[in-house]
Design a protein around this motif. Structure first.
Motif, short mmCIF file in Angstrom:
data_model
loop_
_atom_site.label_atom_id
_atom_site.label_comp_id
_atom_site.label_asym_id
_atom_site.label_seq_id
_atom_site.Cartn_x
_atom_site.Cartn_y
_atom_site.Cartn_z
N CYS A 21 4.45 -18.07 -1.74
CA CYS A 21 4.77 -19.48 -2.00
C CYS A 21 3.55 -20.21 -2.55
O CYS A 21 3.64 -20.94 -3.54
CB CYS A 21 5.28 -20.16 -0.74
SG CYS A 21 6.90 -19.59 -0.18
N LYS A 22 2.40 -20.02 -1.91
CA LYS A 22 1.17 -20.68 -2.34
C LYS A 22 0.78 -20.23 -3.75
O LYS A 22 0.42 -21.06 -4.61
CB LYS A 22 0.03 -20.38 -1.35
CG LYS A 22 -1.31 -20.93 -1.75
CD LYS A 22 -1.33 -22.43 -1.75
CE LYS A 22 -2.71 -22.96 -2.12
NZ LYS A 22 -2.73 -24.42 -2.15
N LEU A 23 0.87 -18.94 -4.00
CA LEU A 23 0.47 -18.39 -5.29
C LEU A 23 1.38 -18.84 -6.42
O LEU A 23 0.94 -19.03 -7.56
CB LEU A 23 0.43 -16.86 -5.23
CG LEU A 23 -0.68 -16.27 -4.35
CD1 LEU A 23 -0.41 -14.80 -4.10
CD2 LEU A 23 -2.04 -16.50 -4.96
N LEU A 24 2.66 -19.02 -6.12
CA LEU A 24 3.63 -19.39 -7.16
C LEU A 24 3.87 -20.90 -7.24
O LEU A 24 4.61 -21.36 -8.10
CB LEU A 24 4.94 -18.63 -6.96
CG LEU A 24 4.81 -17.11 -7.10
CD1 LEU A 24 6.17 -16.45 -6.93
CD2 LEU A 24 4.19 -16.71 -8.43
N GLU A 25 3.23 -21.65 -6.35
CA GLU A 25 3.35 -23.11 -6.37
C GLU A 25 2.90 -23.70 -7.72
O GLU A 25 3.62 -24.54 -8.28
CB GLU A 25 2.54 -23.70 -5.22
CG GLU A 25 2.72 -25.19 -5.04
CD GLU A 25 1.94 -25.73 -3.85
OE1 GLU A 25 2.34 -26.78 -3.35
OE2 GLU A 25 0.94 -25.10 -3.41
N PRO A 26 1.77 -23.26 -8.29
CA PRO A 26 1.35 -23.83 -9.58
C PRO A 26 2.33 -23.53 -10.72
O PRO A 26 2.32 -24.21 -11.75
CB PRO A 26 0.00 -23.17 -9.86
CG PRO A 26 -0.48 -22.68 -8.55
CD PRO A 26 0.75 -22.36 -7.75
N TYR A 27 3.17 -22.53 -10.55
CA TYR A 27 4.15 -22.16 -11.58
C TYR A 27 5.44 -22.97 -11.44
O TYR A 27 6.37 -22.82 -12.23
CB TYR A 27 4.48 -20.66 -11.49
CG TYR A 27 3.32 -19.76 -11.81
CD1 TYR A 27 3.16 -19.21 -13.08
CD2 TYR A 27 2.38 -19.44 -10.84
CE1 TYR A 27 2.10 -18.37 -13.38
CE2 TYR A 27 1.30 -18.60 -11.13
CZ TYR A 27 1.17 -18.08 -12.39
OH TYR A 27 0.11 -17.26 -12.68
N GLY A 28 5.51 -23.82 -10.40
CA GLY A 28 6.68 -24.68 -10.21
C GLY A 28 7.82 -24.06 -9.43
O GLY A 28 8.91 -24.64 -9.38
N TYR A 29 7.59 -22.92 -8.81
CA TYR A 29 8.66 -22.27 -8.05
C TYR A 29 8.76 -22.79 -6.61
O TYR A 29 9.83 -22.78 -6.02
CB TYR A 29 8.47 -20.75 -8.02
CG TYR A 29 8.63 -20.13 -9.39
CD1 TYR A 29 9.87 -20.09 -10.00
CD2 TYR A 29 7.54 -19.62 -10.07
CE1 TYR A 29 10.02 -19.54 -11.26
CE2 TYR A 29 7.67 -19.06 -11.33
CZ TYR A 29 8.92 -19.03 -11.92
OH TYR A 29 9.06 -18.50 -13.17
#
Length: 118
Positions: free
Chosen positions: A63-71
């Motif tokens: 979740c943290k890693l994909l947060e910047p991608y808008g997921y």
């Protein structure tokens, strides 16, 4: 092509540095590095975790890693100190290799932001 080479170089640097620091030089795989991010984000660095908590830690990391991608978007921290995220957008259907590349990109970006690698 240059971007792919840069990612490959940064990934290898990250993998070597983390492996040296956390695995006595034994090479950490993608899942192990995701797990380390989960532990880092939870902030309970010296705690031992049971198997079900290890999966939860990997979920936190993803979740943290994909947060910047808008997921995902950070939602709150519960009474036990565990962060929770809400899903904003469905993850794309990617092949295993594409998933691996996406996670490596996200991990490299995470550790660049933390100034762990350059």
């Amino acid at each position: 092509m240059v971007r792919d080479e840069e990612l490959k170089t940064r990934w290898e640097t990250l993998q070597q540095k983390l492996s040296k620091q956390f695995a006595d030089g034994e090479t950490l795989d993608l899942d192990a590095i995701i797990y380390l991010v989960g532990v880092q984000e939870l902030g309970q660095l010296h705690r031992r975790f049971k198997k079900d908590h290890k999966l939860d830690l990997m979920h936190i990391a993803i979740c943290k890693l994909l947060e910047p991608y808008g997921y995902y978007e950070f939602d709150y921290v519960d009474d036990d100190g565990w962060p929770h995220y809400k899903s904003l957008e469905k993850l794309p259907n990617l092949k295993a290799g594409e998933q691996s590349i996406m996670m490596k990109e996200a991990l490299v970006a995470y550790f660049l932001e933390k100034n762990y690698i350059k």
